[in-house]
Design a protein around this motif. Sequence first.
Motif, PDB file in Angstrom:
ATOM      1  N   ASN A  83      92.679  32.794  -8.013  1.00 43.46           N
ATOM      2  CA  ASN A  83      91.258  32.565  -8.246  1.00 43.46           C
ATOM      3  C   ASN A  83      90.522  32.665  -6.903  1.00 43.46           C
ATOM      4  O   ASN A  83      90.778  31.876  -5.987  1.00 43.46           O
ATOM      5  N   PRO A  84      89.579  33.596  -6.777  1.00 38.55           N
ATOM      6  CA  PRO A  84      88.893  33.756  -5.480  1.00 38.55           C
ATOM      7  C   PRO A  84      88.091  32.519  -5.073  1.00 38.55           C
ATOM      8  O   PRO A  84      87.959  32.242  -3.875  1.00 38.55           O
ATOM      9  N   TRP A  85      87.563  31.763  -6.025  1.00 37.48           N
ATOM     10  CA  TRP A  85      86.827  30.539  -5.681  1.00 37.48           C
ATOM     11  C   TRP A  85      87.754  29.515  -5.042  1.00 37.48           C
ATOM     12  O   TRP A  85      87.397  28.868  -4.051  1.00 37.48           O
ATOM     13  N   PHE A  86      88.939  29.362  -5.602  1.00 36.35           N
ATOM     14  CA  PHE A  86      89.905  28.419  -5.041  1.00 36.35           C
ATOM     15  C   PHE A  86      90.308  28.841  -3.634  1.00 36.35           C
ATOM     16  O   PHE A  86      90.388  28.011  -2.724  1.00 36.35           O
ATOM     17  N   VAL A  87      90.582  30.125  -3.457  1.00 36.38           N
ATOM     18  CA  VAL A  87      90.979  30.628  -2.136  1.00 36.38           C
ATOM     19  C   VAL A  87      89.862  30.388  -1.122  1.00 36.38           C
ATOM     20  O   VAL A  87      90.114  29.969   0.011  1.00 36.38           O
ATOM     21  N   GLY A  88      88.608  30.614  -1.520  1.00 30.06           N
ATOM     22  CA  GLY A  88      87.485  30.383  -0.617  1.00 30.06           C
ATOM     23  C   GLY A  88      87.346  28.919  -0.237  1.00 30.06           C
ATOM     24  O   GLY A  88      87.117  28.585   0.936  1.00 30.06           O
TER      25      GLY A  88
END
Length: 100
Positions: A83-88
């Motif tokens: 999930n890109p939000w989690f990574v960010g």
Amino acid sequence: MLTVFGLSFLAGLLLNVMPCVLPVIGLKIMGFVHQAGATRLRVFQLGLAFCAGIFVFFMGIAALATGLRAAGSELNWAFQFQNPWFVGIMAGVLLGFGLS
């Protein structure tokens, strides 16, 4: 097999000198000091209780993951990092730790 055990032992030593573990070492030493006057049976019982707690915790996590997978969830190892939000968010948290 001896090589694997040796490397595992060295990895364990390395993990025990990491900065995040160092504060815990003092707590463990104080626990040993408090157990110094106890009987051998009591120390053994406390060790068994500690090990049982670890096993119960990780077996619970395994049961939860297995149950979610059986219920049709697309659960896999490190799925949250897809999930890109989690990574960010995690990159921001690590940046904050680094800057502190």
